[in-house]
Motif scaffolding. Structure first.
Motif, PDB file in Angstrom:
ATOM      1  N   ASP A  36       0.810  -1.212   0.000  1.00 12.41           N
ATOM      2  CA  ASP A  36       0.000   0.000   0.000  1.00 12.41           C
ATOM      3  C   ASP A  36       0.848   1.269   0.000  1.00 12.41           C
ATOM      4  N   ALA A  37       2.159   1.139  -0.006  1.00 17.79           N
ATOM      5  CA  ALA A  37       3.038   2.312   0.088  1.00 17.79           C
ATOM      6  C   ALA A  37       3.064   3.075  -1.232  1.00 17.79           C
ATOM      7  N   ARG A  38       3.121   4.398  -1.114  1.00 14.98           N
ATOM      8  CA  ARG A  38       3.253   5.270  -2.282  1.00 14.98           C
ATOM      9  C   ARG A  38       4.687   5.774  -2.353  1.00 14.98           C
ATOM     10  N   GLY A  39       5.203   5.965  -3.557  1.00 17.76           N
ATOM     11  CA  GLY A  39       6.561   6.448  -3.749  1.00 17.76           C
ATOM     12  C   GLY A  39       7.528   5.294  -3.875  1.00 17.76           C
ATOM     13  N   PHE A  40       8.794   5.634  -4.054  1.00 21.14           N
ATOM     14  CA  PHE A  40       9.812   4.594  -4.168  1.00 21.14           C
ATOM     15  C   PHE A  40      10.584   4.508  -2.859  1.00 21.14           C
ATOM     16  N   GLU A  48      16.178   0.129  17.756  1.00 22.22           N
ATOM     17  CA  GLU A  48      15.822  -0.811  18.820  1.00 22.22           C
ATOM     18  C   GLU A  48      14.959  -1.952  18.297  1.00 22.22           C
ATOM     19  N   ASN A  49      13.670  -2.030  18.646  1.00 20.54           N
ATOM     20  CA  ASN A  49      12.846  -3.166  18.231  1.00 20.54           C
ATOM     21  C   ASN A  49      11.992  -2.875  16.994  1.00 20.54           C
ATOM     22  N   ARG A  50      12.375  -1.862  16.237  1.00 17.92           N
ATOM     23  CA  ARG A  50      11.653  -1.555  15.010  1.00 17.92           C
ATOM     24  C   ARG A  50      12.595  -0.956  13.977  1.00 17.92           C
ATOM     25  N   CYS A  51      12.108  -0.866  12.764  1.00 23.18           N
ATOM     26  CA  CYS A  51      12.828  -0.173  11.693  1.00 23.18           C
ATOM     27  C   CYS A  51      11.888   0.844  11.081  1.00 23.18           C
ATOM     28  N   ILE A  52      12.424   1.992  10.734  1.00 22.61           N
ATOM     29  CA  ILE A  52      11.658   3.009  10.042  1.00 22.61           C
ATOM     30  C   ILE A  52      11.979   2.865   8.560  1.00 22.61           C
ATOM     31  N   ALA A  53      10.956   2.626   7.748  1.00 22.81           N
ATOM     32  CA  ALA A  53      11.121   2.466   6.306  1.00 22.81           C
ATOM     33  C   ALA A  53      10.591   3.727   5.624  1.00 22.81           C
ATOM     34  N   PHE A  54      11.466   4.370   4.863  1.00 24.12           N
ATOM     35  CA  PHE A  54      11.085   5.599   4.170  1.00 24.12           C
ATOM     36  C   PHE A  54      10.834   5.322   2.697  1.00 24.12           C
ATOM     37  N   THR A  55       9.813   5.972   2.156  1.00 24.40           N
ATOM     38  CA  THR A  55       9.662   6.074   0.713  1.00 24.40           C
ATOM     39  C   THR A  55       9.773   7.559   0.390  1.00 24.40           C
ATOM     40  N   SER A  56       9.755   7.879  -0.876  1.00 23.43           N
ATOM     41  CA  SER A  56       9.847   9.281  -1.266  1.00 23.43           C
ATOM     42  C   SER A  56       8.613  10.069  -0.851  1.00 23.43           C
ATOM     43  N   ARG A  57       7.512   9.367  -0.503  1.00 19.34           N
ATOM     44  CA  ARG A  57       6.265  10.064  -0.173  1.00 19.34           C
ATOM     45  C   ARG A  57       5.657   9.705   1.173  1.00 19.34           C
ATOM     46  N   GLU A  58       6.178   8.664   1.849  1.00 17.21           N
ATOM     47  CA  GLU A  58       5.573   8.206   3.100  1.00 17.21           C
ATOM     48  C   GLU A  58       6.627   7.663   4.058  1.00 17.21           C
ATOM     49  N   VAL A  59       6.170   7.435   5.300  1.00 11.87           N
ATOM     50  CA  VAL A  59       7.023   6.813   6.322  1.00 11.87           C
ATOM     51  C   VAL A  59       6.282   5.597   6.870  1.00 11.87           C
ATOM     52  N   TRP A  60       6.987   4.459   6.952  1.00 11.96           N
ATOM     53  CA  TRP A  60       6.418   3.213   7.442  1.00 11.96           C
ATOM     54  C   TRP A  60       7.247   2.707   8.621  1.00 11.96           C
ATOM     55  N   GLU A  61       6.618   1.866   9.415  1.00 13.81           N
ATOM     56  CA  GLU A  61       7.279   1.261  10.563  1.00 13.81           C
ATOM     57  C   GLU A  61       7.178  -0.252  10.451  1.00 13.81           C
ATOM     58  N   GLY A  66       7.589 -11.271  16.435  1.00 14.59           N
ATOM     59  CA  GLY A  66       7.831 -12.693  16.669  1.00 14.59           C
ATOM     60  C   GLY A  66       7.251 -13.562  15.574  1.00 14.59           C
ATOM     61  N   LEU A  67       7.370 -14.863  15.772  1.00 11.89           N
ATOM     62  CA  LEU A  67       6.921 -15.825  14.767  1.00 11.89           C
ATOM     63  C   LEU A  67       5.403 -15.886  14.700  1.00 11.89           C
ATOM     64  N   PRO A  68       4.792 -16.199  13.593  1.00 15.87           N
ATOM     65  CA  PRO A  68       5.400 -16.596  12.339  1.00 15.87           C
ATOM     66  C   PRO A  68       5.705 -15.418  11.417  1.00 15.87           C
ATOM     67  N   ALA A  69       5.134 -14.240  11.655  1.00 17.54           N
ATOM     68  CA  ALA A  69       5.301 -13.133  10.724  1.00 17.54           C
ATOM     69  C   ALA A  69       6.596 -12.363  10.937  1.00 17.54           C
ATOM     70  N   ILE A  70       7.215 -12.457  12.105  1.00 11.28           N
ATOM     71  CA  ILE A  70       8.439 -11.770  12.497  1.00 11.28           C
ATOM     72  C   ILE A  70       8.219 -10.269  12.617  1.00 11.28           C
ATOM     73  N   PHE A  71       7.744  -9.605  11.552  1.00 10.64           N
ATOM     74  CA  PHE A  71       7.529  -8.158  11.581  1.00 10.64           C
ATOM     75  C   PHE A  71       6.096  -7.820  11.211  1.00 10.64           C
ATOM     76  N   ASP A  72       5.577  -6.807  11.868  1.00  6.39           N
ATOM     77  CA  ASP A  72       4.303  -6.210  11.501  1.00  6.39           C
ATOM     78  C   ASP A  72       4.644  -4.853  10.909  1.00  6.39           C
ATOM     79  N   TYR A  73       4.004  -4.468   9.854  1.00  2.00           N
ATOM     80  CA  TYR A  73       4.326  -3.174   9.255  1.00  2.00           C
ATOM     81  C   TYR A  73       3.058  -2.352   9.076  1.00  2.00           C
ATOM     82  N   ARG A  74       3.252  -1.034   9.212  1.00  2.00           N
ATOM     83  CA  ARG A  74       2.126  -0.108   9.073  1.00  2.00           C
ATOM     84  C   ARG A  74       2.647   1.260   8.671  1.00  2.00           C
ATOM     85  N   ALA A  75       1.791   2.032   8.038  1.00  2.00           N
ATOM     86  CA  ALA A  75       2.147   3.400   7.682  1.00  2.00           C
ATOM     87  C   ALA A  75       2.164   4.244   8.951  1.00  2.00           C
ATOM     88  N   VAL A  76       3.230   5.005   9.137  1.00  2.00           N
ATOM     89  CA  VAL A  76       3.349   5.908  10.279  1.00  2.00           C
ATOM     90  C   VAL A  76       2.859   7.293   9.885  1.00  2.00           C
TER      91      VAL A  76
END
Length: 182
Positions: A36-40, A48-61, A66-76
């Motif tokens: 669902d992210a916009r931009g590249f 710490e226990n998260r990563c901030i993922a940047f696109t050219s138009r949005e910020v995600w976390e 934990g298992l099985p998905a390891i990471f949950d991601y959402r638009a910040v």
């Protein structure tokens, strides 16, 4: 470049024990498509226990769950992005970056949307920055300051100016350098 043929931003983990191999078979997280992210995709900043993922138009976390998905991601924050990846910098307060509107933002360490922290320098930065793709940030642990280095119009397209922000008090301190810093 953004365009009609943009790819979906993908976060891909490295193989355990390797900083360059990405086979997914030996990776802790494999790959995560931010459908669902916009931009590249521009930058991933571990915090710490998260990563901030940047696109050219949005910020995600991406948060470790934990298992099985390891990471949950959402638009910040879907209102601001970071097309200048070298400016995104982890600090004790969270991640600071130069947004696509040439304002400086903080993603607080505890979570939440991007907070504008550059009101005092926004006009100066917006009116003087040149080649923003060459701008870079860093956190100086000795002085407890975020440093944003950038080139100015009429210069040689390499950073000769900087804005330092005290991460405790919030004061901005403009800097000028006779020669570009590497």
């Amino acid at each position: 470049q953004e365009g009609a043929n943009d790819y979906v931003p993908r976060v891909q983990g490295n193989d355990r024990g390797s900083i360059s191999s990405r086979t997914n078979a030996n990776s802790l997280i494999g790959s995560i498509d931010l459908l669902d992210a916009r931009g590249f995709g521009t930058r991933l900043v571990p915090e710490e226990n998260r990563c901030i993922a940047f696109t050219s138009r949005e910020v995600w976390e991406l948060r470790a769950v934990g298992l099985p998905a390891i990471f949950d991601y959402r638009a910040v924050d879907r209102t601001i992005g970071c097309p200048f990846p070298q400016t995104a910098t982890a600090t004790p307060n969270g991640t600071i970056f130069l947004g696509n509107d040439y304002n400086v933002y903080l993603i607080p360490k505890g979570g939440g949307a991007a907070q504008p922290i550059g009101a005092a320098v926004h006009k100066l930065l917006r009116d003087t920055i040149d080649s923003p793709q060459r701008a870079w940030g860093r956190f100086n642990r000795l002085t407890n300051q975020f440093e944003l280095h950038y080139a100015v119009r009429g210069g040689d397209a390499y950073p000769t100016k900087a804005l330092y922000r005290d991460v405790v008090g919030g004061a901005w301190m403009p800097q000028t350098f006779a020669q570009p810093l590497p």
